[in-house]
Design a protein around this motif. Structure first.
Motif, PDB file in Angstrom:
ATOM      1  N   ALA A 168      29.631  46.820  35.534  1.00 37.47           N
ATOM      2  CA  ALA A 168      29.892  48.181  36.042  1.00 37.47           C
ATOM      3  C   ALA A 168      30.794  48.935  35.066  1.00 37.47           C
ATOM      4  O   ALA A 168      31.615  48.326  34.372  1.00 37.47           O
ATOM      5  CB  ALA A 168      30.560  48.089  37.416  1.00 37.47           C
ATOM      6  N   VAL A 169      30.630  50.261  35.001  1.00 36.44           N
ATOM      7  CA  VAL A 169      31.427  51.047  34.035  1.00 36.44           C
ATOM      8  C   VAL A 169      32.923  50.964  34.295  1.00 36.44           C
ATOM      9  O   VAL A 169      33.725  51.060  33.360  1.00 36.44           O
ATOM     10  CB  VAL A 169      31.026  52.547  34.024  1.00 36.44           C
ATOM     11  N   ASP A 170      33.294  50.767  35.569  1.00 31.59           N
ATOM     12  CA  ASP A 170      34.737  50.727  35.870  1.00 31.59           C
ATOM     13  C   ASP A 170      35.262  49.288  35.889  1.00 31.59           C
ATOM     14  O   ASP A 170      36.335  49.031  36.424  1.00 31.59           O
ATOM     15  CB  ASP A 170      35.023  51.419  37.207  1.00 31.59           C
ATOM     16  N   ALA A 171      34.491  48.353  35.309  1.00 31.35           N
ATOM     17  CA  ALA A 171      34.916  46.938  35.323  1.00 31.35           C
ATOM     18  C   ALA A 171      35.313  46.493  33.924  1.00 31.35           C
ATOM     19  O   ALA A 171      34.778  46.974  32.926  1.00 31.35           O
ATOM     20  CB  ALA A 171      33.776  46.058  35.832  1.00 31.35           C
ATOM     21  N   ILE A 172      36.294  45.596  33.878  1.00 39.44           N
ATOM     22  CA  ILE A 172      36.699  45.009  32.604  1.00 39.44           C
ATOM     23  C   ILE A 172      36.649  43.483  32.788  1.00 39.44           C
ATOM     24  O   ILE A 172      37.206  42.961  33.750  1.00 39.44           O
ATOM     25  CB  ILE A 172      38.085  45.536  32.169  1.00 39.44           C
ATOM     26  N   ARG A 173      35.933  42.809  31.884  1.00 38.17           N
ATOM     27  CA  ARG A 173      35.737  41.363  32.021  1.00 38.17           C
ATOM     28  C   ARG A 173      37.056  40.622  31.827  1.00 38.17           C
ATOM     29  O   ARG A 173      37.825  40.925  30.927  1.00 38.17           O
ATOM     30  CB  ARG A 173      34.707  40.886  30.988  1.00 38.17           C
ATOM     31  N   TRP A 174      37.300  39.621  32.698  1.00 40.45           N
ATOM     32  CA  TRP A 174      38.542  38.841  32.633  1.00 40.45           C
ATOM     33  C   TRP A 174      38.281  37.422  33.106  1.00 40.45           C
ATOM     34  O   TRP A 174      37.655  37.227  34.144  1.00 40.45           O
ATOM     35  CB  TRP A 174      39.602  39.496  33.542  1.00 40.45           C
ATOM     36  N   GLU A 175      38.751  36.453  32.314  1.00 32.94           N
ATOM     37  CA  GLU A 175      38.680  35.038  32.741  1.00 32.94           C
ATOM     38  C   GLU A 175      40.119  34.550  32.908  1.00 32.94           C
ATOM     39  O   GLU A 175      40.795  34.261  31.911  1.00 32.94           O
ATOM     40  CB  GLU A 175      37.981  34.186  31.682  1.00 32.94           C
ATOM     41  N   PRO A 176      40.607  34.448  34.166  1.00 31.26           N
ATOM     42  CA  PRO A 176      42.009  34.060  34.375  1.00 31.26           C
ATOM     43  C   PRO A 176      42.357  32.702  33.750  1.00 31.26           C
ATOM     44  O   PRO A 176      43.475  32.518  33.272  1.00 31.26           O
ATOM     45  CB  PRO A 176      42.149  34.011  35.899  1.00 31.26           C
ATOM     46  N   ALA A 177      41.405  31.765  33.738  1.00 33.88           N
ATOM     47  CA  ALA A 177      41.722  30.409  33.256  1.00 33.88           C
ATOM     48  C   ALA A 177      42.027  30.388  31.760  1.00 33.88           C
ATOM     49  O   ALA A 177      42.800  29.554  31.289  1.00 33.88           O
ATOM     50  CB  ALA A 177      40.579  29.457  33.577  1.00 33.88           C
ATOM     51  N   THR A 178      41.410  31.320  31.001  1.00 29.83           N
ATOM     52  CA  THR A 178      41.640  31.330  29.552  1.00 29.83           C
ATOM     53  C   THR A 178      42.430  32.556  29.101  1.00 29.83           C
ATOM     54  O   THR A 178      42.964  32.581  27.994  1.00 29.83           O
ATOM     55  CB  THR A 178      40.288  31.370  28.802  1.00 29.83           C
ATOM     56  N   GLY A 179      42.458  33.578  29.945  1.00 30.94           N
ATOM     57  CA  GLY A 179      43.125  34.827  29.565  1.00 30.94           C
ATOM     58  C   GLY A 179      42.224  35.738  28.760  1.00 30.94           C
ATOM     59  O   GLY A 179      42.638  36.829  28.343  1.00 30.94           O
ATOM     60  N   SER A 180      40.981  35.304  28.544  1.00 28.38           N
ATOM     61  CA  SER A 180      40.054  36.124  27.755  1.00 28.38           C
ATOM     62  C   SER A 180      39.727  37.435  28.504  1.00 28.38           C
ATOM     63  O   SER A 180      39.397  37.413  29.695  1.00 28.38           O
ATOM     64  CB  SER A 180      38.782  35.309  27.505  1.00 28.38           C
ATOM     65  N   ILE A 181      39.868  38.560  27.799  1.00 25.13           N
ATOM     66  CA  ILE A 181      39.507  39.860  28.395  1.00 25.13           C
ATOM     67  C   ILE A 181      38.684  40.654  27.386  1.00 25.13           C
ATOM     68  O   ILE A 181      38.679  40.337  26.191  1.00 25.13           O
ATOM     69  CB  ILE A 181      40.754  40.695  28.816  1.00 25.13           C
ATOM     70  N   ASP A 182      38.007  41.670  27.873  1.00 21.76           N
ATOM     71  CA  ASP A 182      37.244  42.566  26.994  1.00 21.76           C
ATOM     72  C   ASP A 182      38.266  43.440  26.246  1.00 21.76           C
ATOM     73  O   ASP A 182      38.810  44.402  26.809  1.00 21.76           O
ATOM     74  CB  ASP A 182      36.310  43.408  27.880  1.00 21.76           C
ATOM     75  N   MET A 183      38.540  43.080  24.981  1.00 24.87           N
ATOM     76  CA  MET A 183      39.635  43.742  24.256  1.00 24.87           C
ATOM     77  C   MET A 183      39.317  45.210  23.940  1.00 24.87           C
ATOM     78  O   MET A 183      40.228  46.031  23.858  1.00 24.87           O
ATOM     79  CB  MET A 183      39.960  42.972  22.965  1.00 24.87           C
ATOM     80  N   ALA A 184      38.033  45.533  23.781  1.00 24.84           N
ATOM     81  CA  ALA A 184      37.693  46.924  23.467  1.00 24.84           C
ATOM     82  C   ALA A 184      38.048  47.815  24.662  1.00 24.84           C
ATOM     83  O   ALA A 184      38.668  48.879  24.507  1.00 24.84           O
ATOM     84  CB  ALA A 184      36.208  47.035  23.139  1.00 24.84           C
TER      85      ALA A 184
END
Ligand SMILES: NC(=O)c1ccc[n+]([C@@H]2O[C@H](COP(=O)([O-])OP(=O)(O)OC[C@H]3O[C@@H](n4cnc5c(N)ncnc54)[C@H](OP(=O)(O)O)[C@@H]3O)[C@@H](O)[C@H]2O)c1
Length: 304
Positions: A38-54
């Motif tokens: 979704a346009v208002d969503a930002i990917r996040w994986e709490p276990a690794t801390g990985s997020i969509d940096m852009a």
């Protein structure tokens, strides 16, 4: 207008806060575990801390609310592990990712009055020491975990939240039915102190901390008027036009909910929001009776 990220955006507080921020003209990005198309969503994986940096690079601020629900039932060993992992470790990894941005965002990070443990009649404020036991350990680790962002000189606020009262979730939702059926009553002796805040005021306090240019450090997110469980029970019964006559014995709560009952339902925290008041924040719902009447009639929910 600013762009504000919210973790735990689908939760009780996150849903109300997202609506409040959007109504005030801010762009809201929801941190989403799993499918984040979704346009208002930002990917996040709490276990690794990985997020969509852009996408994260567009954020002016983040409100970090995510975490395994603490009061949902008995604390099995796996649930305690999930409560722990989703607070300190997940927050630290998230903050490391945010700290790697060229322009790290402001952070308002949830914490909880569980920080203080069981404190009887002692009046607590932001300067009071943490308690001992599971919840204080979780809260201390949760607050320390924002260090990577603070090391980048980002403005970080920890908000030690009390029992949040609002429609559509949280503690009140669970209490209203038994009280309507005339089955509500004080928990245990009823002498334990409850530090509470109306959802409407909590959203306002978060917006206040986001907008204040100098606020940083620890803040209590509680009403200035904590009440004993007995007085809370009376106020809820009155707001529902019922009488609360049936005390719930402590042993029954311990039998049903184990350690969670001891820490959450029978624990006592008499906390006052000294730093929010000193900063000039004004509560719309400081008094429990008026707050409950307003929430249950729908008017406090309307602003959120
Ligand atoms: N409500 C209260 O009375 C109260 C009192 C004191 C402190 N707090 C704190 O304030 C924050 C918000 O409270 P809330 O009532 O809105 O909580 P909530 O309704 O339980 O929502 C928390 C959100 O966190 C995310 N989440 C759940 N389990 C997770 C896990 N294992 N790992 C990562 N994320 C997870 C989910 O959002 P997504 O699915 O969108 O990721 C969930 O909707 C929480 O951290 C809570 O501990 C609340």
């Amino acid at each position: 207008m600013t762009t504000i990220g919210i973790t735990g955006a689908s939760g009780f507080v996150g849903t109300a806060l997202a609506a409040r921020l959007r109504n005030s003209g801010h762009d809201v990005l929801r941190f989403v575990r799993g499918d984040a198309t979704a346009v208002d969503a930002i990917r996040w994986e709490p276990a690794t801390g990985s997020i969509d940096m852009a996408k994260a690079a567009t954020l002016d601020a983040v409100v970090h609310l995510a975490g395994e629900n603490v009061a949902a039932g008995r604390w099995s060993a796996p649930r305690m592990q999930a409560i722990r992992d989703s607070r300190g470790p997940a927050t630290e990894k998230l903050c490391r990712s945010l700290a790697a941005l060229r322009r790290p965002p402001v952070l308002v990070s949830a914490s909880a009055i569980g920080f203080y443990g069981h404190r009887g009649d002692e009046v607590l404020d932001e300067g009071s020491a943490p308690g001992s036991g599971f919840l204080p350990e979780v809260a201390v680790a949760w607050e320390r975990a924002t260090a990577p962002l603070e090391a980048r000189a980002a403005r970080v606020c920890h908000l030690r939240i009390g029992m949040v009262l609002g429609k559509g979730g949280g503690a009140l939702d669970k209490m209203v039915l038994p009280f309507r059926l005339g089955l509500g009553g004080p928990l245990g002796t009823g002498k334990q102190w409850t530090s509470w805040i109306a959802l409407d005021d909590l959203c306002s306090a978060i917006v206040f901390l986001l907008e204040d240019q100098v606020a940083r450090g620890d803040f209590l997110g509680v009403s200035p008027q904590p009440v004993t469980n007995r007085d809370f029970t009376k106020a809820l019964a009155a707001a529902l036009h019922r009488i609360a006559v049936l005390p719930v014995p402590a042993f029954a709560l311990r039998l049903l909910f184990g350690e969670m009952a001891e820490a959450v339902l029978l624990g006592s925290q008499r906390a006052v929001p000294r730093r929010l008041l000193e900063a000039g924040f004004q509560f719309a719902h400081p008094e429990i009776g008026a707050a409950l009447r307003s929430i249950l009639s729908g008017s406090a929910a309307a602003r959120s």
